[in-house]
Design a protein around this motif. Structure first.
Motif, PDB file in Angstrom:
ATOM      1  N   PHE A 111      13.362  11.981   3.383  1.00 36.07           N
ATOM      2  CA  PHE A 111      13.852  10.979   2.285  1.00 36.07           C
ATOM      3  C   PHE A 111      14.278  11.378   1.077  1.00 36.07           C
ATOM      4  CE2 PHE A 111      11.468   8.720   5.521  1.00 36.07           C
ATOM      5  CZ  PHE A 111      11.222   7.399   5.437  1.00 36.07           C
ATOM      6  N   THR A 112      15.196  10.631   0.446  1.00 36.46           N
ATOM      7  CA  THR A 112      15.800  11.144  -0.839  1.00 36.46           C
ATOM      8  C   THR A 112      14.763  11.268  -1.921  1.00 36.46           C
ATOM      9  OG1 THR A 112      17.878   9.946  -0.327  1.00 36.46           O
ATOM     10  CG2 THR A 112      17.341  10.547  -2.764  1.00 36.46           C
ATOM     11  N   GLY A 113      14.660  12.332  -2.567  1.00 37.17           N
ATOM     12  CA  GLY A 113      13.865  12.498  -3.675  1.00 37.17           C
ATOM     13  C   GLY A 113      12.600  13.343  -3.319  1.00 37.17           C
ATOM     14  N   VAL A 161      13.403  -5.595   4.362  1.00 35.82           N
ATOM     15  CA  VAL A 161      13.101  -4.078   4.492  1.00 35.82           C
ATOM     16  C   VAL A 161      14.210  -3.581   4.944  1.00 35.82           C
ATOM     17  CG1 VAL A 161      11.764  -2.412   5.790  1.00 35.82           C
ATOM     18  CG2 VAL A 161      10.485  -4.474   4.606  1.00 35.82           C
ATOM     19  N   GLY A 162      14.673  -2.277   4.470  1.00 37.12           N
ATOM     20  CA  GLY A 162      15.843  -1.600   4.926  1.00 37.12           C
ATOM     21  C   GLY A 162      15.840  -0.282   4.201  1.00 37.12           C
ATOM     22  N   HIS A 163      17.000  -0.184   3.475  1.00 31.53           N
ATOM     23  CA  HIS A 163      17.209   0.990   2.493  1.00 31.53           C
ATOM     24  C   HIS A 163      17.266   2.209   3.581  1.00 31.53           C
ATOM     25  CE1 HIS A 163      16.363  -1.029  -1.186  1.00 31.53           C
ATOM     26  NE2 HIS A 163      15.072  -1.321  -0.686  1.00 31.53           N
ATOM     27  N   MET A 205      11.392   3.013  -1.434  1.00 33.26           N
ATOM     28  CA  MET A 205      10.742   4.109  -0.507  1.00 33.26           C
ATOM     29  C   MET A 205       9.946   3.339   0.523  1.00 33.26           C
ATOM     30  SD  MET A 205      12.141   7.008  -1.417  1.00 33.26           S
ATOM     31  CE  MET A 205      11.265   8.546  -1.357  1.00 33.26           C
ATOM     32  N   ALA A 206       8.870   2.749  -0.018  1.00 32.97           N
ATOM     33  CA  ALA A 206       7.909   1.820   0.875  1.00 32.97           C
ATOM     34  C   ALA A 206       8.661   1.030   1.804  1.00 32.97           C
ATOM     35  CB  ALA A 206       7.189   1.098   0.064  1.00 32.97           C
ATOM     36  N   GLU A 207       9.669   0.317   1.391  1.00 34.32           N
ATOM     37  CA  GLU A 207      10.476  -0.439   2.482  1.00 34.32           C
ATOM     38  C   GLU A 207      11.235   0.404   3.561  1.00 34.32           C
ATOM     39  OE1 GLU A 207      12.952  -3.002   0.228  1.00 34.32           O
ATOM     40  OE2 GLU A 207      11.231  -4.248  -0.596  1.00 34.32           O
ATOM     41  N   ALA A 208      11.867   1.553   2.904  1.00 36.01           N
ATOM     42  CA  ALA A 208      12.518   2.522   3.899  1.00 36.01           C
ATOM     43  C   ALA A 208      11.362   3.132   4.788  1.00 36.01           C
ATOM     44  CB  ALA A 208      13.149   3.675   2.930  1.00 36.01           C
ATOM     45  N   ALA A 209      10.316   3.358   4.441  1.00 32.64           N
ATOM     46  CA  ALA A 209       9.228   4.100   5.402  1.00 32.64           C
ATOM     47  C   ALA A 209       8.844   3.090   6.515  1.00 32.64           C
ATOM     48  CB  ALA A 209       8.032   4.355   4.511  1.00 32.64           C
ATOM     49  N   LEU A 262       0.720  -1.303  -0.039  1.00 33.82           N
ATOM     50  CA  LEU A 262       0.141  -0.046  -0.045  1.00 33.82           C
ATOM     51  C   LEU A 262       0.838   1.154   0.087  1.00 33.82           C
ATOM     52  CD1 LEU A 262      -2.949   1.338  -0.042  1.00 33.82           C
ATOM     53  CD2 LEU A 262      -3.008   0.773   2.377  1.00 33.82           C
ATOM     54  N   LEU A 263       1.980   1.360   0.973  1.00 35.35           N
ATOM     55  CA  LEU A 263       3.046   2.204   0.860  1.00 35.35           C
ATOM     56  C   LEU A 263       3.454   2.637  -0.792  1.00 35.35           C
ATOM     57  CD1 LEU A 263       4.665   1.792   4.201  1.00 35.35           C
ATOM     58  CD2 LEU A 263       3.060   3.644   3.525  1.00 35.35           C
ATOM     59  N   THR A 264       3.729   1.383  -1.313  1.00 36.54           N
ATOM     60  CA  THR A 264       4.264   1.574  -2.683  1.00 36.54           C
ATOM     61  C   THR A 264       3.383   2.501  -3.432  1.00 36.54           C
ATOM     62  OG1 THR A 264       5.628  -0.293  -2.421  1.00 36.54           O
ATOM     63  CG2 THR A 264       5.151   0.167  -4.743  1.00 36.54           C
ATOM     64  N   ALA A 265       1.955   2.122  -3.399  1.00 35.15           N
ATOM     65  CA  ALA A 265       0.888   2.715  -4.198  1.00 35.15           C
ATOM     66  C   ALA A 265       1.055   4.161  -3.977  1.00 35.15           C
ATOM     67  CB  ALA A 265      -0.398   2.021  -3.846  1.00 35.15           C
ATOM     68  N   GLY A 266       1.301   4.610  -2.747  1.00 31.82           N
ATOM     69  CA  GLY A 266       1.393   5.763  -2.202  1.00 31.82           C
ATOM     70  C   GLY A 266       2.368   6.601  -2.984  1.00 31.82           C
ATOM     71  N   PHE A 267       3.670   6.034  -2.904  1.00 35.13           N
ATOM     72  CA  PHE A 267       4.725   6.648  -3.496  1.00 35.13           C
ATOM     73  C   PHE A 267       4.736   6.862  -5.006  1.00 35.13           C
ATOM     74  CE2 PHE A 267       6.722   5.128   0.695  1.00 35.13           C
ATOM     75  CZ  PHE A 267       7.049   6.426   0.951  1.00 35.13           C
ATOM     76  N   THR A 268       3.824   5.741  -5.700  1.00 30.44           N
ATOM     77  CA  THR A 268       3.706   5.886  -6.898  1.00 30.44           C
ATOM     78  C   THR A 268       2.714   7.106  -7.455  1.00 30.44           C
ATOM     79  OG1 THR A 268       4.188   3.494  -7.094  1.00 30.44           O
ATOM     80  CG2 THR A 268       2.615   4.563  -9.124  1.00 30.44           C
ATOM     81  N   ALA A 269       1.826   7.145  -6.642  1.00 35.09           N
ATOM     82  CA  ALA A 269       0.865   8.303  -6.547  1.00 35.09           C
ATOM     83  C   ALA A 269       1.467   9.685  -6.644  1.00 35.09           C
ATOM     84  CB  ALA A 269      -0.311   8.333  -5.630  1.00 35.09           C
ATOM     85  N   LEU A 270       2.604   9.868  -6.015  1.00 31.61           N
ATOM     86  CA  LEU A 270       3.446  10.941  -5.913  1.00 31.61           C
ATOM     87  C   LEU A 270       4.632  11.247  -6.937  1.00 31.61           C
ATOM     88  CD1 LEU A 270       4.006  11.152  -2.010  1.00 31.61           C
ATOM     89  CD2 LEU A 270       2.778  12.669  -3.352  1.00 31.61           C
TER      90      LEU A 270
END
Length: 313
Positions: free
Chosen positions: A181-183, A157-159, A138-142, A120-128
């Motif tokens: 977060f980067t970016g 999970v890391g990053h 980014m989702a794994e980092a979050a 779900l977080l991945t979908a959020g970052f994709t929406a951004l």
């Protein structure tokens, strides 16, 4: 016959000319002293007048927040104002005195940044508008960022290299922490607030209330790929974010007010302001010239419209 010039008369003329020059210099000196004072006083008056006007616009915006909160907290059996959408879509209305833009978002239609899964977080970052591979990282980092040290994050999970200053290892206290977060530099605050939320404390997201921004990457109903989407809201109070921007009719000045509101939707229509919000600096969504704006009476009610049009300051 030759006329001789009276020496005394010439001296008087020179003295008169010198006196005139001195008077002019004196007037110039006085002007040099007074002009900045007059200009400063005028500038201070204009600044005070503008501040007063902005305070008035902010008070009107705050009043509209309360009006919308009351409508959202209305008892279930009362007729609802269908003009109030709760998916961050801009609600624009105007009259002879003001242009008003409001945005309402049910927080259950956003991604709970402290509970959502990597998917779900991945979908959020994709929406951004992050690329797919970056969004996943980014989702794994979050997840790693929010996970306490005594609770190891899911495998893989890391990053931590994506977070300036390293992982916090505590839950997010504000979605704006994503700027570490980067970016994220340059991403509008409004965009982030239309994707992630602290108020959604579940692993799910409510399909019918998904924000317009998330609606570009998520369906409005659950699917095998998106089982975390709910098609019915849970019972109990609803949490909304309300943002209101009021401009003068010529759009020369504006005032903002916003709040996170808990609407009970019980028999008494109670609501509570959980916190005040800062101005997210609205970004245009489609036409922003208010050419298609509705009548403010439709959005806010005839009584509020009459107050807005009144000349009572």
């Amino acid at each position: 016959m030759t006329t001789q010039r009276d020496p005394a008369s010439g001296q008087d003329g020179d003295q008169d000319g010198f006196a005139l020059v001195m008077v002019l210099l004196f007037l110039l000196a006085i002007t040099a002293v007074i002009a900045p004072l007059v200009l400063g006083a005028r500038t201070e008056f204009l600044v005070s007048s503008n501040r007063l006007q902005q305070d008035r616009l902010e008070s009107i915006a705050d009043g509209i927040v309360i009006v919308l909160a009351r409508q959202l907290g209305a008892p279930p059996l009362e007729p609802r104002n269908e003009e109030i959408m709760v998916n961050s879509a801009p609600l624009r209305c105007g009259n002879a005195r003001y242009l008003i833009e409001a945005r309402v978002q049910d927080q259950a239609g956003l991604i709970g940044i402290n509970k959502a899964s990597v998917e779900l977080l991945t979908a959020g970052f994709t929406a951004l508008e992050f690329p797919a591979s970056t969004a996943s990282d980014m989702a794994e980092a979050a997840v790693a960022f929010r996970t306490p040290p005594d609770e190891p994050p899911p495998p893989g999970v890391g990053h931590d290299d994506l977070v300036a200053g390293g992982l916090k290892l505590k839950p997010f206290e504000a979605v704006e922490e994503l700027y570490d977060f980067t970016g994220f530099k340059g991403k509008p605050v409004q965009a982030i607030n239309e994707v992630f939320s602290l108020q959604n404390t579940t692993e799910n997201i409510l399909g019918p209330r998904i924000s317009t921004r998330l609606g570009r990457v998520l369906p409005p109903a659950p699917t095998p790929r998106y089982p975390f989407i709910l098609d019915q809201p849970p019972e109990g109070p609803k949490i909304y974010r309300i943002d209101v921007l009021v401009k003068t009719a010529n759009a020369a000045m504006s005032g903002y007010a916003g709040a996170i509101v808990a609407a009970s939707e019980n028999e008494t229509g109670d609501f509570e302001i959980v916190e005040r919000t800062g101005n997210p600096e609205f970004q245009p969504e489609g036409s922003s010239d208010f050419s298609g704006a509705m009548d403010c009476g439709m959005l806010l009610g005839a009584g509020v419209e009459n107050v807005l049009l009144s000349n009572i300051d």
